[in-house]
Design an enzyme around this catalytic site. Structure first.
Site, mmCIF file in Angstrom:
data_model
loop_
_atom_site.group_PDB
_atom_site.id
_atom_site.type_symbol
_atom_site.label_atom_id
_atom_site.label_comp_id
_atom_site.label_asym_id
_atom_site.label_seq_id
_atom_site.Cartn_x
_atom_site.Cartn_y
_atom_site.Cartn_z
ATOM 1 N N SER A 1 13.228 39.767 25.910
ATOM 2 C CA SER A 1 14.039 38.636 26.354
ATOM 3 C C SER A 1 15.062 39.122 27.376
ATOM 4 O O SER A 1 15.570 40.252 27.283
ATOM 5 C CB SER A 1 14.775 38.013 25.166
ATOM 6 O OG SER A 1 15.786 37.124 25.591
ATOM 7 N N SER A 2 15.396 38.266 28.338
ATOM 8 C CA SER A 2 16.424 38.627 29.316
ATOM 9 C C SER A 2 17.800 38.730 28.679
ATOM 10 O O SER A 2 18.745 39.222 29.318
ATOM 11 C CB SER A 2 16.444 37.624 30.470
ATOM 12 O OG SER A 2 16.663 36.312 30.006
ATOM 13 N N CYS A 3 17.936 38.295 27.412
ATOM 14 C CA CYS A 3 19.192 38.501 26.675
ATOM 15 C C CYS A 3 19.475 39.984 26.466
ATOM 16 O O CYS A 3 20.602 40.363 26.112
ATOM 17 C CB CYS A 3 19.134 37.810 25.316
ATOM 18 S SG CYS A 3 18.975 36.016 25.393
ATOM 19 N N TYR B 1 20.479 38.649 18.485
ATOM 20 C CA TYR B 1 19.109 38.498 18.968
ATOM 21 C C TYR B 1 18.786 39.588 19.991
ATOM 22 O O TYR B 1 17.724 40.220 19.936
ATOM 23 C CB TYR B 1 18.960 37.110 19.587
ATOM 24 C CG TYR B 1 17.605 36.815 20.177
ATOM 25 C CD1 TYR B 1 16.516 36.525 19.359
ATOM 26 C CD2 TYR B 1 17.420 36.786 21.559
ATOM 27 C CE1 TYR B 1 15.273 36.236 19.902
ATOM 28 C CE2 TYR B 1 16.184 36.501 22.107
ATOM 29 C CZ TYR B 1 15.110 36.217 21.278
ATOM 30 O OH TYR B 1 13.884 35.935 21.827
ATOM 31 N N LYS C 1 15.889 42.662 19.997
ATOM 32 C CA LYS C 1 14.896 42.776 21.057
ATOM 33 C C LYS C 1 14.956 44.147 21.733
ATOM 34 O O LYS C 1 13.924 44.735 22.086
ATOM 35 C CB LYS C 1 15.111 41.666 22.086
ATOM 36 C CG LYS C 1 14.699 40.294 21.597
ATOM 37 C CD LYS C 1 13.202 40.223 21.361
ATOM 38 C CE LYS C 1 12.721 38.853 20.992
ATOM 39 N NZ LYS C 1 11.253 38.807 20.793
ATOM 40 N N HIS D 1 16.563 25.353 23.293
ATOM 41 C CA HIS D 1 17.081 26.023 24.472
ATOM 42 C C HIS D 1 17.567 24.965 25.454
ATOM 43 O O HIS D 1 17.446 23.765 25.215
ATOM 44 C CB HIS D 1 15.992 26.882 25.107
ATOM 45 C CG HIS D 1 15.612 28.073 24.290
ATOM 46 N ND1 HIS D 1 14.462 28.123 23.536
ATOM 47 C CD2 HIS D 1 16.247 29.261 24.087
ATOM 48 C CE1 HIS D 1 14.392 29.293 22.915
ATOM 49 N NE2 HIS D 1 15.461 30.005 23.231
#
Length: 307
Positions: free
Chosen positions: A103-105, A132, A136, A176
């Site tokens: 994820s870009s998180c 989160y 990841k 989202h």
């Protein structure tokens, strides 16, 4: 080719299953009742029986800013446990190929945009989804360590930009941004509401890719798995402001009311645009424009299939 797909009931998983090329492989997508990723022994037994040629790890506990802030313990522990059990189980079972969906998180909150893969772990994370993100990152690093210890294990991580599309969740407590905005503005049109609320000032910028395009990339990656770098962003290379997305969805839905900004609410990272240099070198690009993707997502919602 026998492929184990985790998270088959989620947005990414369902888009993979309805892709045109899904019929050309043996795609096994067990429900949680069939494969509980939180149970390491159950994962080992399942993998030993199935003997997949490739695993696509798309399972996860996901949600928007509100959901992440309300349950950080769950977002950290669920995603970490599932990821470690599956990745380590695959290694024990001798599965040589695994595609982990990150994820870009994972990128630092203050990272320089466009966000490059090598900048993961170079700065503090965005607090609103830190749990989160940590899960990841740990799973991506585990894939890297396994591949470094034994190059015969091709365990790779792709880092998609923000996604939206068919099979998304539209419940405001879980959704989202784009599905949440579709649901809010759709409701405003139907009820004749004159205002719609936007969290923050709306100037934060986001890159959104249609989930069907991610599915398309995954099948392209299956064909050339050996060519995948260890970590690779998958995005469109263009971002827009939150206000822009609200305006575009309002235009499509015919909403003519006003937008009201609630500056007391968080808006997350100010910008999150992934660098797609490695993706371009791989030779793939997304095909779905924003309006086309929004209309397909809206049609799915209006058919009553949005959760």
């Amino acid at each position: 080719m026998r492929i184990l797909l985790t998270g088959g009931s989620g947005m990414v998983g369902r888009n993979i299953q309805e892709h045109a090329r899904a019929q050309a492989v043996e795609l096994v997508a067990p429900r949680r009742s069939e494969l509980d990723l939180s149970d390491a022994a159950a994962v080992d037994a399942y993998l030993g029986s199935l003997k997949p040629d490739l695993i696509i790890h798309a399972a996860g506990t996901v949600g928007g800013i509100g959901a992440n802030m309300a349950a950080p313990v769950q977002f950290l522990t669920d995603n970490l446990t599932m990821g470690i059990n599956l990745i380590m189980g695959a290694r024990r079972a001798g599965v040589r190929r695994l595609l982990n969906i990150g994820s870009s998180c994972m990128y630092p909150r203050a990272g320089e945009n466009p966000l490059r893969e090598e900048t993961v772990l170079t700065g503090a994370l965005e607090p609103t989804n830190e749990g989160y993100a940590l899960a990841k990152i740990a799973c991506a690093k585990l894939c890297t360590y396994i591949a470094e210890e034994d190059p015969g294990f091709l365990y790779r991580t792709i880092i998609p930009c923000n996604l939206y599309g068919r099979h998304d969740k539209f419940d405001p407590l879980k959704a989202h941004m784009i599905p949440a905005v579709i649901a809010k503005i759709h409701s405003a049109v139907n009820t004749g509401a004159s205002t719609v609320e936007i969290w923050g000032d709306g100037e934060a910028r986001r890159e959104f890719m249609y989930a069907g395009d991610l599915a398309d990339f995954i099948f392209a990656a299956i064909d050339r798995f050996e060519d995948l770098p260890q970590d690779m962003n998958v995005g469109i290379g263009v971002d827009r402001s939150i206000n822009d997305y609200y305006r575009e969805i309002a235009r499509i839905l015919g909403y003519r009311g006003e937008f009201v900004h609630d500056l007391s609410k968080p808006s997350g990272m100010r910008r999150k645009l992934v660098d797609i240099s490695r993706l371009k070198a791989f030779g793939w690009q997304a095909r779905t424009g924003l309006e086309q993707g929004l209309r397909a997502t809206l049609a799915f919602y209006e058919d009553g299939r949005g959760q």
